[in-house]
Design an enzyme around this catalytic site. Sequence first.
Site, PDB file in Angstrom:
ATOM      1  N   ALA A 297       0.810  -1.218   0.000  1.00 56.47           N
ATOM      2  CA  ALA A 297       0.000   0.000   0.000  1.00 56.47           C
ATOM      3  C   ALA A 297       0.844   1.268   0.000  1.00 56.47           C
ATOM      4  O   ALA A 297       0.414   2.306  -0.502  1.00 56.47           O
ATOM      5  CB  ALA A 297      -0.945  -0.005   1.197  1.00 56.47           C
TER       6      ALA A 297
ATOM      7  N   ASP B 271       2.109  -6.584  -5.707  1.00 57.05           N
ATOM      8  CA  ASP B 271       1.029  -5.831  -5.068  1.00 57.05           C
ATOM      9  C   ASP B 271       1.128  -4.360  -5.472  1.00 57.05           C
ATOM     10  O   ASP B 271       1.743  -3.551  -4.779  1.00 57.05           O
ATOM     11  CB  ASP B 271       1.126  -5.992  -3.543  1.00 57.05           C
ATOM     12  CG  ASP B 271      -0.006  -5.296  -2.803  1.00 57.05           C
ATOM     13  OD1 ASP B 271      -0.926  -4.783  -3.472  1.00 57.05           O
ATOM     14  OD2 ASP B 271       0.024  -5.277  -1.559  1.00 57.05           O
ATOM     15  N   TRP B 272       0.508  -4.023  -6.585  1.00 58.25           N
ATOM     16  CA  TRP B 272       0.458  -2.647  -7.088  1.00 58.25           C
ATOM     17  C   TRP B 272      -0.877  -2.048  -6.679  1.00 58.25           C
ATOM     18  O   TRP B 272      -1.919  -2.450  -7.177  1.00 58.25           O
ATOM     19  CB  TRP B 272       0.623  -2.646  -8.604  1.00 58.25           C
ATOM     20  CG  TRP B 272       0.542  -1.293  -9.273  1.00 58.25           C
ATOM     21  CD1 TRP B 272       0.328  -0.076  -8.689  1.00 58.25           C
ATOM     22  CD2 TRP B 272       0.675  -1.031 -10.684  1.00 58.25           C
ATOM     23  NE1 TRP B 272       0.309   0.924  -9.623  1.00 58.25           N
ATOM     24  CE2 TRP B 272       0.531   0.372 -10.871  1.00 58.25           C
ATOM     25  CE3 TRP B 272       0.900  -1.838 -11.797  1.00 58.25           C
ATOM     26  CZ2 TRP B 272       0.592   0.964 -12.134  1.00 58.25           C
ATOM     27  CZ3 TRP B 272       0.972  -1.249 -13.051  1.00 58.25           C
ATOM     28  CH2 TRP B 272       0.820   0.142 -13.209  1.00 58.25           C
ATOM     29  N   GLU B 273      -0.827  -1.067  -5.756  1.00 61.04           N
ATOM     30  CA  GLU B 273      -2.049  -0.429  -5.264  1.00 61.04           C
ATOM     31  C   GLU B 273      -2.064   1.053  -5.648  1.00 61.04           C
ATOM     32  O   GLU B 273      -1.552   1.877  -4.914  1.00 61.04           O
ATOM     33  CB  GLU B 273      -2.151  -0.611  -3.753  1.00 61.04           C
ATOM     34  CG  GLU B 273      -2.208  -2.074  -3.320  1.00 61.04           C
ATOM     35  CD  GLU B 273      -2.418  -2.235  -1.813  1.00 61.04           C
ATOM     36  OE1 GLU B 273      -3.017  -1.331  -1.187  1.00 61.04           O
ATOM     37  OE2 GLU B 273      -1.984  -3.255  -1.267  1.00 61.04           O
ATOM     38  N   PHE B 274      -2.739   1.345  -6.745  1.00 62.01           N
ATOM     39  CA  PHE B 274      -3.399   0.553  -7.760  1.00 62.01           C
ATOM     40  C   PHE B 274      -3.139   1.224  -9.096  1.00 62.01           C
ATOM     41  O   PHE B 274      -2.874   2.432  -9.147  1.00 62.01           O
ATOM     42  CB  PHE B 274      -4.918   0.495  -7.529  1.00 62.01           C
ATOM     43  CG  PHE B 274      -5.321  -0.223  -6.282  1.00 62.01           C
ATOM     44  CD1 PHE B 274      -5.343  -1.612  -6.256  1.00 62.01           C
ATOM     45  CD2 PHE B 274      -5.658   0.479  -5.139  1.00 62.01           C
ATOM     46  CE1 PHE B 274      -5.733  -2.289  -5.106  1.00 62.01           C
ATOM     47  CE2 PHE B 274      -6.030  -0.193  -3.989  1.00 62.01           C
ATOM     48  CZ  PHE B 274      -6.073  -1.577  -3.963  1.00 62.01           C
TER      49      PHE B 274
END
Length: 386
Positions: free
Chosen positions: A113, A152-155
């Site tokens: 995140a 985990d690419w947010e976003f």
Amino acid sequence: MATSTNLRQLLTLALVLFTVATKSSTCTQSTTRVKAIYYLDNPTFPPSSIDTSLFTHIFYAFLVPNSITYKLEIQQQQQQQGSSSKATSLTTFTNTCKTKPSPITTLISIGGANSNSTLFAFIASDSTARATFINSSIEVARAYGFNGIDFDWEFPQTAKEMNDLGDLFLHWRNAISDEAISTGKPPLLLTAAVYFSAALFLSGEPRTYPVDSINKNLDWINVMSYDLHGAWDNVTGAPSGMFDPETNVSVVSGLFSWIQTGLLPEKLVMGMPLYGKTWKLQDPNKHGVGAPSVGPGPGVDGGLAYFQVLDFNKQTGTKVVHDKKTGSVYSYNESYWVGYEDLFTVSIKIGFAQAVKLRGYFFWVAGLDTSDWEISTQASKAWKLI
């Protein structure tokens, strides 16, 4: 009525699942099921504290690429707390997991995140940066004994960035396959942590994940089916409610959107939180789901670990309610309200996940359960091996 809405959702989902089941799939009946958990690099909760018998996979979070070289420069990174190097932390993690009585499959998770979304957007769009980043991720995973890589690419913020993400997955898979052939080693797993819904629709430009690329190139995705409501709302809400009688912001609606968009159910792993979200009530006489609030309640940024929620529930005057409309549980007293997961709601979710033939589930995050792993144990027992 809420009951009718929920029934229609499930009937529609069943119809879509029947249709999806007729399509060709890269998954088979022998597909490895997933009981996973993320582990945040934290010396106050070392890897040796994890009961690996309850899980099949564990994600080490997080690594981030250098903004200039685009590599995972492990020797330059330090642990979030303490003075030991990230390299030492990674080595300790994999060695501990391999030597546990119940060995577990390990993956490095890249991003999180607090990572730089703009940097990921550039890496995904630039062929040179992309190749450097991918090769570095494979080298690090192999060097420290991991079995896979999680992204985990947010976003992604635009439709173009979503398309670039699909290209990134394609090149990543090709590189993993080539490396496995050249080394004779089993190919690394490739997964991604994603939004609760296939489309990001609550803010910014409407955009949808590259489902075709995910089907072809990823082993599975970890759907973050939580944080659906929090202190940023001015009313209480189920943070990971199964249903929402008024909107499509719910676990079932989110998972349904992925399947409806064409993602194979066995590419879906459902996320569950090991923490609760808190609110301060505006009026002690109004304490249901949707009650007015005046900001966060107890905990860091309005969040309590599950074991802390249990302590909150032991206070005099606190009541626990299972809400049928949202398929969630909450507790409250005169001042505060907490939405969370308990043994019952977790069991219901596990049953749902198996009924619609999802690949499995994961928890965020290790260290927030009770000392005897109450929630994690219940989930593991509830998942019937098939």
